[in-house]
Design an enzyme around this catalytic site. Sequence first.
Site, PDB file in Angstrom:
ATOM      1  N   HIS A   1      -3.005   0.599  -4.353  1.00 31.00           N
ATOM      2  CA  HIS A   1      -2.197  -0.339  -5.137  1.00 31.00           C
ATOM      3  C   HIS A   1      -2.310   0.052  -6.617  1.00 31.00           C
ATOM      4  O   HIS A   1      -3.233   0.731  -7.021  1.00 31.00           O
ATOM      5  CB  HIS A   1      -2.663  -1.781  -4.921  1.00 31.00           C
ATOM      6  CG  HIS A   1      -2.298  -2.332  -3.580  1.00 31.00           C
ATOM      7  ND1 HIS A   1      -1.446  -3.388  -3.407  1.00 31.00           N
ATOM      8  CD2 HIS A   1      -2.679  -1.955  -2.338  1.00 31.00           C
ATOM      9  CE1 HIS A   1      -1.303  -3.641  -2.121  1.00 31.00           C
ATOM     10  NE2 HIS A   1      -2.051  -2.792  -1.447  1.00 31.00           N
TER      11      HIS A   1
ATOM     12  N   TYR B   1      -7.747 -11.387   2.659  1.00 25.83           N
ATOM     13  CA  TYR B   1      -9.032 -10.814   3.098  1.00 25.83           C
ATOM     14  C   TYR B   1      -9.922 -10.375   1.928  1.00 25.83           C
ATOM     15  O   TYR B   1     -11.097 -10.080   2.113  1.00 25.83           O
ATOM     16  CB  TYR B   1      -8.811  -9.645   4.070  1.00 25.83           C
ATOM     17  CG  TYR B   1      -8.075  -8.443   3.504  1.00 25.83           C
ATOM     18  CD1 TYR B   1      -8.655  -7.589   2.573  1.00 25.83           C
ATOM     19  CD2 TYR B   1      -6.784  -8.166   3.917  1.00 25.83           C
ATOM     20  CE1 TYR B   1      -7.979  -6.502   2.057  1.00 25.83           C
ATOM     21  CE2 TYR B   1      -6.091  -7.069   3.416  1.00 25.83           C
ATOM     22  CZ  TYR B   1      -6.694  -6.245   2.488  1.00 25.83           C
ATOM     23  OH  TYR B   1      -6.018  -5.176   1.979  1.00 25.83           O
ATOM     24  N   GLU B   2      -9.365 -10.327   0.720  1.00 25.65           N
ATOM     25  CA  GLU B   2     -10.201  -9.887  -0.407  1.00 25.65           C
ATOM     26  C   GLU B   2     -11.160 -10.987  -0.853  1.00 25.65           C
ATOM     27  O   GLU B   2     -12.264 -10.697  -1.300  1.00 25.65           O
ATOM     28  CB  GLU B   2      -9.317  -9.469  -1.581  1.00 25.65           C
ATOM     29  CG  GLU B   2      -8.562  -8.172  -1.301  1.00 25.65           C
ATOM     30  CD  GLU B   2      -7.590  -7.849  -2.414  1.00 25.65           C
ATOM     31  OE1 GLU B   2      -8.057  -7.605  -3.545  1.00 25.65           O
ATOM     32  OE2 GLU B   2      -6.367  -7.852  -2.152  1.00 25.65           O
TER      33      GLU B   2
ATOM     34  N   HIS C   1      -7.262   2.904   6.787  1.00 23.13           N
ATOM     35  CA  HIS C   1      -6.587   2.705   5.502  1.00 23.13           C
ATOM     36  C   HIS C   1      -6.176   4.065   4.917  1.00 23.13           C
ATOM     37  O   HIS C   1      -5.115   4.179   4.295  1.00 23.13           O
ATOM     38  CB  HIS C   1      -7.498   1.933   4.543  1.00 23.13           C
ATOM     39  CG  HIS C   1      -6.788   1.497   3.288  1.00 23.13           C
ATOM     40  ND1 HIS C   1      -5.627   0.747   3.303  1.00 23.13           N
ATOM     41  CD2 HIS C   1      -7.063   1.723   1.977  1.00 23.13           C
ATOM     42  CE1 HIS C   1      -5.224   0.540   2.055  1.00 23.13           C
ATOM     43  NE2 HIS C   1      -6.077   1.117   1.240  1.00 23.13           N
TER      44      HIS C   1
ATOM     45  N   MET D   1      -1.155  -7.320   7.053  1.00 19.34           N
ATOM     46  CA  MET D   1      -2.163  -8.222   6.480  1.00 19.34           C
ATOM     47  C   MET D   1      -1.675  -8.924   5.203  1.00 19.34           C
ATOM     48  O   MET D   1      -2.482  -9.377   4.404  1.00 19.34           O
ATOM     49  CB  MET D   1      -3.440  -7.433   6.174  1.00 19.34           C
ATOM     50  CG  MET D   1      -4.024  -6.705   7.370  1.00 19.34           C
ATOM     51  SD  MET D   1      -5.475  -5.747   6.905  1.00 19.34           S
ATOM     52  CE  MET D   1      -5.720  -4.752   8.403  1.00 19.34           C
ATOM     53  N   SER D   2      -0.369  -8.978   5.000  1.00 19.62           N
ATOM     54  CA  SER D   2       0.117  -9.559   3.732  1.00 19.62           C
ATOM     55  C   SER D   2       1.443 -10.273   3.941  1.00 19.62           C
ATOM     56  O   SER D   2       1.777 -10.677   5.049  1.00 19.62           O
ATOM     57  CB  SER D   2       0.287  -8.438   2.700  1.00 19.62           C
ATOM     58  OG  SER D   2       1.356  -7.575   3.076  1.00 19.62           O
TER      59      SER D   2
ATOM     60  N   ALA E   1       2.939  -2.289   4.039  1.00 21.76           N
ATOM     61  CA  ALA E   1       2.706  -1.292   5.086  1.00 21.76           C
ATOM     62  C   ALA E   1       2.382  -2.074   6.357  1.00 21.76           C
ATOM     63  O   ALA E   1       1.702  -3.101   6.296  1.00 21.76           O
ATOM     64  CB  ALA E   1       1.536  -0.406   4.697  1.00 21.76           C
TER      65      ALA E   1
ATOM     66  N   HIS F   1      -4.783  -9.910  -1.361  1.00 21.01           N
ATOM     67  CA  HIS F   1      -4.681 -10.296   0.048  1.00 21.01           C
ATOM     68  C   HIS F   1      -5.708 -11.390   0.337  1.00 21.01           C
ATOM     69  O   HIS F   1      -6.764 -11.436  -0.279  1.00 21.01           O
ATOM     70  CB  HIS F   1      -5.008  -9.105   0.956  1.00 21.01           C
ATOM     71  CG  HIS F   1      -4.201  -7.876   0.679  1.00 21.01           C
ATOM     72  ND1 HIS F   1      -4.497  -7.028  -0.361  1.00 21.01           N
ATOM     73  CD2 HIS F   1      -3.135  -7.353   1.311  1.00 21.01           C
ATOM     74  CE1 HIS F   1      -3.624  -6.036  -0.357  1.00 21.01           C
ATOM     75  NE2 HIS F   1      -2.788  -6.207   0.641  1.00 21.01           N
TER      76      HIS F   1
ATOM     77  N   ASN G   1       1.944   3.286  11.046  1.00 20.19           N
ATOM     78  CA  ASN G   1       1.254   3.671  12.292  1.00 20.19           C
ATOM     79  C   ASN G   1       1.790   2.832  13.437  1.00 20.19           C
ATOM     80  O   ASN G   1       2.369   1.771  13.205  1.00 20.19           O
ATOM     81  CB  ASN G   1      -0.267   3.438  12.169  1.00 20.19           C
ATOM     82  CG  ASN G   1      -0.594   2.009  11.776  1.00 20.19           C
ATOM     83  OD1 ASN G   1      -0.565   1.649  10.587  1.00 20.19           O
ATOM     84  ND2 ASN G   1      -0.882   1.181  12.749  1.00 20.19           N
TER      85      ASN G   1
ATOM     86  N   SER H   1       0.835  -1.213   0.000  1.00 16.76           N
ATOM     87  CA  SER H   1       0.000   0.000   0.000  1.00 16.76           C
ATOM     88  C   SER H   1       0.863   1.254   0.000  1.00 16.76           C
ATOM     89  O   SER H   1       1.780   1.389   0.811  1.00 16.76           O
ATOM     90  CB  SER H   1      -0.874   0.040   1.259  1.00 16.76           C
ATOM     91  OG  SER H   1      -1.845  -0.960   1.195  1.00 16.76           O
TER      92      SER H   1
END
Length: 277
Positions: free
Chosen positions: A59, A83-84, A242, A206-207, A111, A81, A230, A29
Amino acid sequence: MSKNASALAAQIKAIAGDAPVRIGMILGSGLGHIADAVDGVAIPYADLPGFPHAGVSGHNPNLVIGDLEGVRVAVFGGRAHYYENGRADAMRLPLEVLRALGADTMIATNAAGSMRADMPTGSIMCLSDHINFSGLNPLIGEPTDARFVPMKDAYDPDLRRALRAAADETAVVMADGIYAWYSGPSFETPAEIRAIAMLGADAVGMSTVPEVILARFLGLKAAAISTITNMAAGLSDEAISHEHTKATAPIGAAKLEKVLRQFLGGLRSRKVINMVH
Ligand code: HPA
């Protein structure tokens, strides 16, 4: 190698040329602009059957093949990902294609949220190892014995040393740390962050973990760098969203780009030295 990957590699070579790719890079990201620095051709994922739709904003869903600092690279401007679509192996085909294009190395970027006070927003971290906190695995369903992939030194020690040298040479502060994969798409709770910090994680995202598992499965050397966007949930008053990730990613991305360019430049000169001797 699947038939699909061979066919896609042939399609890509017909557009981008036959010269073998040396390194593949997956951009996280807010890092998509690195693809613009490559002197080569951009092929939209939509033109590559089976490639992910990369539907996450921030992206850049193109595969860019060309030269960066004199090294032939394949840059994946976006990733899918888990989660998609609930598929942990969503990046399997792109990584098979990378192998079929001749690469022996994958560098993933992402990220991430930080659990360490000395890794604030805007800093970068080279992954030394990971914790698969999701319990998922991209090789579930793979029928061959190759699925039993050893994960010691999954983050290749030589690559890490070369990336560390590149950071030192460019005076970029780059931490070393352990990344925990949390499935997303919701962010973690503060209690979850305390739990993974206790387990030894330094950053969370998350990746990347499924990609590194797949890379090792496919015989690609792997390395990964996080840009810290963060402090993780509960560790500061900073908002976690996000939007915030996209807004803060460029601070670390500028450092990451410096390190990657220096690293690639170093590879190019090593190649020249190898050719001379
Ligand atoms: N958690 C998970 N993924 C992330 C974060 C985070 O805090 N920041 C950027 N990606």
